[in-house]
Design an enzyme around this catalytic site. Sequence first.
Site, short mmCIF file in Angstrom:
data_model
loop_
_atom_site.label_atom_id
_atom_site.label_comp_id
_atom_site.label_asym_id
_atom_site.label_seq_id
_atom_site.Cartn_x
_atom_site.Cartn_y
_atom_site.Cartn_z
N GLN A 1 0.83 -1.21 0.00
CA GLN A 1 0.00 0.00 0.00
C GLN A 1 0.86 1.26 0.00
O GLN A 1 0.49 2.27 -0.62
CB GLN A 1 -0.92 -0.01 1.24
CG GLN A 1 -2.10 0.92 1.15
CD GLN A 1 -3.26 0.33 0.37
OE1 GLN A 1 -3.62 -0.82 0.55
NE2 GLN A 1 -3.86 1.10 -0.53
N LYS B 1 1.90 1.74 -3.58
CA LYS B 1 0.69 2.01 -4.38
C LYS B 1 0.21 3.44 -4.16
O LYS B 1 -0.06 4.18 -5.11
CB LYS B 1 -0.41 1.02 -3.97
CG LYS B 1 -1.67 1.10 -4.78
CD LYS B 1 -2.85 0.37 -4.13
CE LYS B 1 -2.56 -1.07 -3.78
NZ LYS B 1 -3.80 -1.81 -3.44
N LYS C 1 -2.78 -0.84 6.68
CA LYS C 1 -3.76 -1.90 6.41
C LYS C 1 -4.20 -2.49 7.74
O LYS C 1 -3.44 -2.47 8.71
CB LYS C 1 -3.11 -3.01 5.57
CG LYS C 1 -4.11 -3.87 4.81
CD LYS C 1 -4.47 -3.23 3.50
CE LYS C 1 -5.60 -3.95 2.81
NZ LYS C 1 -5.77 -3.45 1.44
N GLY D 1 -12.44 -0.21 2.75
CA GLY D 1 -12.79 -1.62 2.60
C GLY D 1 -11.69 -2.45 1.97
O GLY D 1 -10.69 -1.94 1.46
N ASP D 2 -11.85 -3.74 2.04
CA ASP D 2 -11.02 -4.74 1.35
C ASP D 2 -11.85 -6.03 1.39
O ASP D 2 -13.08 -5.94 1.53
CB ASP D 2 -9.65 -4.89 2.04
CG ASP D 2 -8.63 -5.66 1.20
OD1 ASP D 2 -8.06 -5.07 0.27
OD2 ASP D 2 -8.43 -6.86 1.43
N ASN E 1 -16.31 -7.11 -5.08
CA ASN E 1 -16.33 -5.72 -5.55
C ASN E 1 -15.43 -5.50 -6.76
O ASN E 1 -15.85 -4.95 -7.78
CB ASN E 1 -15.91 -4.80 -4.38
CG ASN E 1 -15.70 -3.38 -4.83
OD1 ASN E 1 -14.59 -2.98 -5.16
ND2 ASN E 1 -16.77 -2.61 -4.87
P1 NDP Z 1 -14.67 -8.95 -1.83
O1 NDP Z 1 -14.76 -9.43 -0.44
O2 NDP Z 1 -15.70 -8.06 -2.39
O3 NDP Z 1 -14.52 -10.18 -2.83
C1 NDP Z 1 -13.50 -11.10 -2.67
C2 NDP Z 1 -13.64 -12.17 -3.74
O4 NDP Z 1 -12.46 -12.96 -3.76
C3 NDP Z 1 -14.79 -13.11 -3.49
O5 NDP Z 1 -15.28 -13.58 -4.71
C4 NDP Z 1 -14.13 -14.21 -2.69
O6 NDP Z 1 -14.80 -15.45 -2.73
C5 NDP Z 1 -12.80 -14.31 -3.38
N1 NDP Z 1 -11.81 -14.84 -2.46
C6 NDP Z 1 -11.44 -14.31 -1.27
N2 NDP Z 1 -10.54 -15.10 -0.67
C7 NDP Z 1 -10.35 -16.13 -1.50
C8 NDP Z 1 -9.54 -17.27 -1.44
N3 NDP Z 1 -8.73 -17.51 -0.38
N4 NDP Z 1 -9.57 -18.13 -2.50
C9 NDP Z 1 -10.39 -17.90 -3.56
N5 NDP Z 1 -11.19 -16.83 -3.67
C10 NDP Z 1 -11.17 -15.97 -2.66
O7 NDP Z 1 -13.21 -8.25 -1.93
P2 NDP Z 1 -12.66 -7.22 -3.00
O8 NDP Z 1 -13.25 -7.50 -4.33
O9 NDP Z 1 -12.75 -5.87 -2.41
O10 NDP Z 1 -11.11 -7.60 -3.02
C11 NDP Z 1 -10.56 -8.53 -3.96
C12 NDP Z 1 -9.07 -8.30 -4.08
O11 NDP Z 1 -8.83 -6.95 -4.53
C13 NDP Z 1 -8.27 -8.42 -2.79
O12 NDP Z 1 -6.98 -8.93 -3.11
C14 NDP Z 1 -8.14 -6.99 -2.30
O13 NDP Z 1 -7.02 -6.82 -1.46
C15 NDP Z 1 -7.95 -6.28 -3.63
N6 NDP Z 1 -8.24 -4.85 -3.67
C16 NDP Z 1 -9.44 -4.37 -3.25
C17 NDP Z 1 -9.69 -3.01 -3.34
C18 NDP Z 1 -11.01 -2.43 -3.00
O14 NDP Z 1 -11.19 -1.22 -3.19
N7 NDP Z 1 -11.97 -3.20 -2.53
C19 NDP Z 1 -8.65 -2.06 -3.79
C20 NDP Z 1 -7.46 -2.70 -4.27
C21 NDP Z 1 -7.27 -4.04 -4.18
P3 NDP Z 1 -15.58 -15.99 -1.41
O15 NDP Z 1 -16.83 -15.16 -1.37
O16 NDP Z 1 -15.79 -17.43 -1.66
O17 NDP Z 1 -14.66 -15.73 -0.24
O1 2IT Z 2 -5.83 -2.55 -1.38
C1 2IT Z 2 -6.37 -1.43 -1.49
O2 2IT Z 2 -5.84 -0.52 -2.13
C2 2IT Z 2 -7.67 -1.21 -0.86
N1 2IT Z 2 -8.23 -2.16 -0.28
C3 2IT Z 2 -8.31 0.13 -0.89
C4 2IT Z 2 -7.76 1.00 0.20
C5 2IT Z 2 -8.43 2.34 0.35
O3 2IT Z 2 -8.03 3.04 1.30
O4 2IT Z 2 -9.32 2.71 -0.41
#
Ligand code: NDP
Ligand code: 2IT
Length: 447
Positions: A111, A114, A126, A165-166, A240
């Site tokens: 982070q 980034k 984080k 969120g994450d 997301n």
């Molecule tokens: P969500 O909780 O909305 O979705 C996570 C997704 O990934 C779900 O489909 C989940 O499936 C799957 N998942 C989680 N853990 C595992 C696992 N161990 N094996 C397989 N599938 C898995 O999270 P986000 O979409 O927000 O985050 C997804 C990724 O993006 C993460 O790496 C996060 O750090 C990254 N990210 C998120 C940001 C954000 O703004 N939200 C910003 C930048 C990066 P299930 O429901 O079965 O757990």
């Molecule tokens: O991994 C990431 O960049 C996030 N989960 C978003 C962090 C944020 O502060 O919006």
Amino acid sequence: MESKIKDFMNKVKIRNGHEPEFLQAVLEVAETVIPYIITKDIYFGKNILLRMVEPERAITFRVPWVDDKGVVQVNRGYRIQMNSAIGPYKGGLRFHPTVNMSILKFLAFEQVFKNSLTTLPMGGGKGGADFDPKRKSDNEIMRFCQSFMSELYRHIGQNTDIPAGDIGVGGREIGFLYGVYKKLRNEFTGVLTGKGMSWGGSLIRPEATGYGTVYFAESMLNTNKDTVKGKTILVSGSGNVAQFATEKATQLGGKVVTMSDSSGYIFDPAGFDVDKLAFIMELKNIRRGRISEYIEKYPSAKFVKGQTPWSEKCDMALPCATQNELNEDDAKTLISNGCICVSEGANMPSTHGAIANFHKAKILFAPGKASNAGGVATSGLEMSQNSLRLNWTREEVDNKLKQIMADIHDSCIKYGKDENGYIDYVKGANIAGFVKVADAMLAQGVV
Ligand code: NDP
Ligand code: 2IT
């Protein structure tokens, strides 16, 4: 050079030997940044990277709560305040049973780089908890969030540390967390991002990570006079990031044929059109169901249990689920099936071996710290709007997001283009992210 990197990693291992994900993230940076530091007198011999791998502060705390059966449960909460050289700590909260120090330190470390790349003044942090939100009622989620924030609130603030969120933390959780913070502090501030639109949120923040990942892929393809249009695309995850990566890729004329969750993946050869994606969003966000339920509604698709999507034929891959979900064998399969572009929506989804194969094959590969930075960048825009006490339109925020992603792409070219014209986006992102933070740390002295 090899020995300098090895010596550095040995030092990091002495303190963090039991944290494999953190060591993986540090190695990726060390391999590209140490060779750069050696060529620059201003950075050489000052142990800047060694300072950067040590969190400024790491907090763990007890999170007790009462479930719907009246049983007391206990989880462990965390906040890693990694680096505040260029701004207040900023980064998401993850609620997932696999959360531990190694996972959160790797995420906090990434982070820092980034956030530096976004061009906005944000340090890196984080946090989260080893709490599993699956199959919990809304009331259980609320009680957990209230307990979590009743400790976290004393460590954060709009000018100190701004969580978001994450995995496992979306709009519902941010709402519950915000409510407690506001009550305890008796102030309405921009202490969290990803807020609802009627109480300080920003338009486009929900879409931003996924959209940005696709904007970045488009910029990479443009360097080869190519576009997303007409590409067959594999997306992993269905949360997301995956949902909005799918939406933007489809809007740009691509065809997304897979999505997944931790139980397996769905393959729809016709691609996810607007109606199918709306079904998936309702399934995952409202009904909180499993991706396998898609085939009950669309029987021409298949569900492959327990597998990741990388064996399907594609032109592009967007890993948007979680760390280390795409390994060396997957990378080889993708390359031999004709994949030419990988843009990471998740954080560190590709293993070290997978990245080496992408580079060997000279395909377009963007590390998450560059390609998924649109999420936190738009969080930065949410903070700006909160400070100004006004709201920008959807178009204004989207245009700023596009500009930021284009600027990050330019930074990667500046530091990552080799003499043959190949752009090493890992090297470019790591060095560009490092320079801004390192300069600030040098200016501020040894603190
Ligand atoms: P969500 O909780 O909305 O979705 C996570 C997704 O990934 C779900 O489909 C989940 O499936 C799957 N998942 C989680 N853990 C595992 C696992 N161990 N094996 C397989 N599938 C898995 O999270 P986000 O979409 O927000 O985050 C997804 C990724 O993006 C993460 O790496 C996060 O750090 C990254 N990210 C998120 C940001 C954000 O703004 N939200 C910003 C930048 C990066 P299930 O429901 O079965 O757990
Ligand atoms: O991994 C990431 O960049 C996030 N989960 C978003 C962090 C944020 O502060 O919006």
